[in-house]
Design an enzyme around this catalytic site. Structure first.
Site, PDB file in Angstrom:
ATOM      1  N   GLY A  56      47.569   9.494 -18.695  1.00 22.91           N
ATOM      2  CA  GLY A  56      46.469   9.742 -19.619  1.00 22.91           C
ATOM      3  C   GLY A  56      46.411  11.211 -19.984  1.00 22.91           C
ATOM      4  N   GLY A  70      43.947  14.221 -22.552  1.00 26.72           N
ATOM      5  CA  GLY A  70      42.782  14.477 -23.390  1.00 26.72           C
ATOM      6  C   GLY A  70      42.589  15.972 -23.539  1.00 26.72           C
ATOM      7  N   GLY A  71      41.411  16.357 -24.030  1.00 30.18           N
ATOM      8  CA  GLY A  71      41.127  17.766 -24.215  1.00 30.18           C
ATOM      9  C   GLY A  71      41.121  18.527 -22.897  1.00 30.18           C
ATOM     10  N   PHE A  72      40.871  17.827 -21.773  1.00 25.42           N
ATOM     11  CA  PHE A  72      40.827  18.447 -20.455  1.00 25.42           C
ATOM     12  C   PHE A  72      42.211  18.797 -19.938  1.00 25.42           C
ATOM     13  CE2 PHE A  72      41.110  13.867 -20.014  1.00 25.42           C
ATOM     14  CZ  PHE A  72      42.216  13.726 -19.198  1.00 25.42           C
ATOM     15  N   GLY A  73      43.260  18.103 -20.399  1.00 27.14           N
ATOM     16  CA  GLY A  73      44.587  18.246 -19.841  1.00 27.14           C
ATOM     17  C   GLY A  73      45.241  16.885 -19.681  1.00 27.14           C
ATOM     18  N   VAL A 116      46.368  13.437 -16.834  1.00 25.66           N
ATOM     19  CA  VAL A 116      46.173  12.720 -15.583  1.00 25.66           C
ATOM     20  C   VAL A 116      47.510  12.109 -15.178  1.00 25.66           C
ATOM     21  CG1 VAL A 116      44.975  10.840 -14.407  1.00 25.66           C
ATOM     22  CG2 VAL A 116      43.765  12.193 -16.119  1.00 25.66           C
ATOM     23  N   LYS A 141      44.032  14.691 -11.827  1.00 25.65           N
ATOM     24  CA  LYS A 141      43.598  15.239 -13.112  1.00 25.65           C
ATOM     25  C   LYS A 141      43.830  16.739 -13.112  1.00 25.65           C
ATOM     26  CE  LYS A 141      39.438  15.615 -16.023  1.00 25.65           C
ATOM     27  NZ  LYS A 141      38.013  15.216 -16.140  1.00 25.65           N
ATOM     28  N   ASP A 153      28.292  11.120 -20.620  1.00 28.41           N
ATOM     29  CA  ASP A 153      29.392  10.665 -21.484  1.00 28.41           C
ATOM     30  C   ASP A 153      29.780   9.227 -21.133  1.00 28.41           C
ATOM     31  OD1 ASP A 153      31.135  10.919 -23.587  1.00 28.41           O
ATOM     32  OD2 ASP A 153      32.695  11.945 -22.437  1.00 28.41           O
TER      33      ASP A 153
END
Length: 446
Positions: free
Chosen positions: A22, A24-27, A29, A44, A145
């Site tokens: 996975g 996303g904007g966070f980085g 997984v 993560k 969220d």
């Protein structure tokens, strides 16, 4: 006793390949195995190395919140990873080591099934999410969220709340001099109208509203507001009272559904003070889910038959005459399904009976780009999705948005992020096309 979030996990504690499951904007997984515990875990990693104090603090804060919210229906945290991920070119990283969820998320499930899950499972998911939310609220936490992709599923399709990057102490539990003025995060489609006010501070009613929209997604099997891809439009429409349509749900003759639809509507009430408390919600969801408790094994079996048809015998296939649209306890059920695994699986998507790899998706995009340039209309939404996953640099994203014509936007994406990002970004572009241009993709896939 030391907090688990202070537990350091290094490469010596892990074994096996690191598989990206996975982003996303966070980085990103990754899935790997925690050798010490003998279980698969998800790690993560942030966008930056430990040189970023902000990133480090964010990781520790998220891990702390997850640990504080340790509960059956909240994702478990094992510790903080420190090291250079093997098999990658990344430098020293820190990340959160979490339990690995075999069945992805509620979003994954809805996409896989091309619709809602069997009612017994849908009602159990509704109750388990409510239990997780209630636990957070009892601990003075706001998730902030709640949405299908942030509710993960274990191998038995039990729900656990995840992604606590935005979670914080509810301002209703803070003294006035302790209140924070942080920017409000979240996902526009699931945010309450008051949260679009820049001076808003998150309280529990924020989650209650999101839960109402989440219920609608579970019961309908759809993403809310499909026609409103622009965030700016949602920020206008939601405060003016727009909500997902409930007429189709109200027509369904399903025992218990009417009560939960009424609860859902109360949850997304424009006035936050009129929304029910989480303690009230779990009483309603428990009452309905218990009616279907004995039907859960059959419902899961039918879902597995659809998700993994090659492992099921001909005799185990559900009857074509059965239907999820009108069911009471004891009735049989069926569902149409298209496999599309976006989390907890290899990067792949099902196109008819064939599953495309990341490389095959990239080739599809290259081969069909001339048609995509001419016919894609939801390119702003696609660019937003790629941007949210960290696939587009800020400068490239701004350049794309400045283009007036959709065709020019597509060309800018292809000549920029897709070319420089290679197969991974092209595969993400393919997935975004599936989400936002289903009719175009159906035509392109023949």
């Amino acid at each position: 006793m030391a907090l688990l979030s202070r537990e350091r996990v290094g490469n010596n504690d892990l074994e096996g390949k690191w598989e990206c499951i996975g982003c996303g904007g966070f980085g990103k997984v990754y899935k790997t195995k925690y050798k010490t515990l003998g279980v698969d875990v998800a790690i993560k990693l942030g966008c930056h190395s430990t040189g970023s104090i902000t990133m480090e603090n964010s990781l520790y804060e998220e891990a702390r919140v997850m640990e504080q919210a340790s509960f059956n229906f909240v994702l478990r945290v094992y510790g903080i990873y420190e090291g250079c991920p093997p098999g990658t070119e990344m430098a020293w990283q820190e990340g959160i080591v979490m339990e690995f969820m075999e069945r992805g998320s509620i979003h994954t499930l809805l996409v896989n099934l091309s619709g809602p899950p069997p009612w017994p499972l849908a009602f159990r998911l509704a109750h388990q999410v409510a239990l997780g939310m209630n636990f957070l609220h009892l601990n003075d936490l706001v998730h902030q969220d709640l949405k299908p992709s942030n509710v993960l599923l274990d191998d038995g399709f039990n729900a656990k709340l995840a992604d606590f990057g935005l979670s914080r102490v509810s301002t209703s539990a803070l003294k006035c001099d302790e209140e924070k003025t942080e920017l409000i995060g979240g996902t526009d489609k699931y945010m309450p109208p008051e949260a679009f006010n820049p001076h808003y501070k998150p309280v529990r009613s924020f989650d209650i509203y999101s839960y109402g929209i989440l219920l609608w997604s579970i019961f309908s099997g759809k993403e809310p507001y499909p026609e409103a891809n622009a965030n700016a439009l949602l920020k206008i429409r939601i405060p003016k009272g727009d909500r997902p349509l409930v007429e189709e749900l109200e027509k369904k003759q399903v025992d218990g559904l009417k009560a939960l639809v009424e609860l859902m509507i109360k949850c997304w009430d424009e006035e936050s003070s009129k929304r029910p408390l989480s303690s009230e919600i779990i009483r309603h969801t428990e009452k309905v889910s218990l009616k279907y408790k004995e039907r859960i094994p059959n419902a899961i079996h039918e879902v597995l038959n659809k998700l993994d048809p090659q492992t099921s015998s001909h005799d185990s296939q559900p009857s074509e005459a059965s239907s999820f649209t009108s069911v009471t306890p004891g009735q049989s059920m069926s569902v149409d399904v298209v496999d599309h695994l976006e989390f907890a699986t290899e990067t792949s998507v099902s196109v008819g009976p064939k599953v495309l790899t990341e490389k095959e998706k990239a080739k599809f995009v290259d081969d069909k780009m001339s048609v995509i340039v001419q016919d894609a209309a939801a390119i702003k939404a696609i660019a937003d999705e790629l941007n949210s996953k960290g696939m587009v640099h800020k400068e490239s994203y701004s350049t794309i948005l400045r283009k007036e014509k959709d065709q020019d936007k597509v060309r800018e994406i292809y000549d920029g992020p897709l070319r420089s990002g290679g197969d991974e970004v092209k595969a993400a572009f393919y997935d975004a096309l599936k989400n936002h241009e289903p009719m175009l993709m159906k035509r392109l896939e023949g």
